[in-house]
Design a protein around this motif. Structure first.
Motif, PDB file in Angstrom:
ATOM      1  N   GLU A   1      40.381  46.661  38.104  1.00  0.00           N
ATOM      2  CA  GLU A   1      39.895  45.408  38.676  1.00  0.00           C
ATOM      3  C   GLU A   1      40.866  44.297  38.301  1.00  0.00           C
ATOM      4  OE1 GLU A   1      35.983  42.602  38.246  1.00  0.00           O
ATOM      5  OE2 GLU A   1      35.719  44.771  38.116  1.00  0.00           O
TER       6      GLU A   1
ATOM      7  N   LYS B   1      42.301  40.986  37.028  1.00  0.00           N
ATOM      8  CA  LYS B   1      41.874  40.050  35.978  1.00  0.00           C
ATOM      9  C   LYS B   1      42.836  38.876  35.974  1.00  0.00           C
ATOM     10  CE  LYS B   1      40.114  43.813  33.268  1.00  0.00           C
ATOM     11  NZ  LYS B   1      40.551  44.853  32.395  1.00  0.00           N
ATOM     12  N   TYR B   2      42.254  37.701  36.079  1.00  0.00           N
ATOM     13  CA  TYR B   2      43.071  36.487  36.066  1.00  0.00           C
ATOM     14  C   TYR B   2      42.670  35.664  34.852  1.00  0.00           C
ATOM     15  CZ  TYR B   2      43.654  37.949  40.879  1.00  0.00           C
ATOM     16  OH  TYR B   2      43.918  38.678  42.002  1.00  0.00           O
ATOM     17  N   PRO B   3      43.633  35.278  34.021  1.00  0.00           N
ATOM     18  CA  PRO B   3      43.283  34.474  32.846  1.00  0.00           C
ATOM     19  C   PRO B   3      42.798  33.089  33.285  1.00  0.00           C
ATOM     20  CG  PRO B   3      45.667  34.694  33.038  1.00  0.00           C
ATOM     21  CD  PRO B   3      45.053  35.559  34.091  1.00  0.00           C
ATOM     22  N   GLU B   4      41.927  32.521  32.461  1.00  0.00           N
ATOM     23  CA  GLU B   4      41.414  31.189  32.767  1.00  0.00           C
ATOM     24  C   GLU B   4      42.552  30.176  32.707  1.00  0.00           C
ATOM     25  OE1 GLU B   4      38.456  27.940  30.737  1.00  0.00           O
ATOM     26  OE2 GLU B   4      38.100  30.052  30.347  1.00  0.00           O
TER      27      GLU B   4
ATOM     28  N   ASP C   1      48.215  41.532  37.755  1.00  0.00           N
ATOM     29  CA  ASP C   1      46.782  41.259  37.577  1.00  0.00           C
ATOM     30  C   ASP C   1      46.055  42.398  36.868  1.00  0.00           C
ATOM     31  OD1 ASP C   1      46.549  43.221  39.509  1.00  0.00           O
ATOM     32  OD2 ASP C   1      45.837  41.876  41.084  1.00  0.00           O
ATOM     33  N   GLY C   2      46.772  43.423  36.415  1.00  0.00           N
ATOM     34  CA  GLY C   2      46.182  44.502  35.641  1.00  0.00           C
ATOM     35  C   GLY C   2      45.819  45.737  36.448  1.00  0.00           C
ATOM     36  N   ARG C   3      45.886  45.692  37.777  1.00  0.00           N
ATOM     37  CA  ARG C   3      45.571  46.858  38.602  1.00  0.00           C
ATOM     38  C   ARG C   3      46.794  47.771  38.705  1.00  0.00           C
ATOM     39  NH1 ARG C   3      44.051  44.595  44.179  1.00  0.00           N
ATOM     40  NH2 ARG C   3      45.840  43.293  43.632  1.00  0.00           N
TER      41      ARG C   3
END
Length: 113
Positions: free
Chosen positions: A99, A101-104, A74-76
């Protein structure tokens, strides 16, 4: 005949029991092993695949301290710092940087027409 066999067997057993064991027990015991002492670390950062992780640890006897980190999907960045002191157990502190981040989500088009 049986008596001769028993006599030979008894003589052989007595010879084994009375064998000289002094060379086996005459040496002093080896010293106890030295307490563990080491230090290591490694890190991997691959821009192509997105892998980013590492680990470092130091130990002196029963006291150990270290940390590791990994880039989550998730980028963290997850960081874990830990200590082990004797029989007190494993004590870890987990922190996160960044933070999530979840793709749409976009459902795939139907396979039928």
């Amino acid at each position: 005949m049986v008596f001769k066999f028993q006599l030979v067997l008894l003589t052989a057993l007595l010879a084994l029991v009375s064998a000289d064991t002094a060379p086996l027990y005459g040496h002093p015991a080896p010293p106890p092993p030295a307490p563990a002492k080491y230090d290591f670390n490694y890190a991997v950062k691959d821009e192509y695949s997105g892998n980013d992780f590492g680990h470092q640890e130091a130990r002196d006897g029963y006291d150990t301290q270290g940390s590791y980190y990994v880039l989550l999907p998730d980028g963290r960045l997850q960081k874990v710092t830990y200590t082990v002191i004797g029989d007190a157990g494993f004590v870890a502190d987990v922190t996160y940087e960044g933070e999530a981040k979840y793709p749409e989500y976009k459902p795939p088009p139907p396979a039928y027409a």
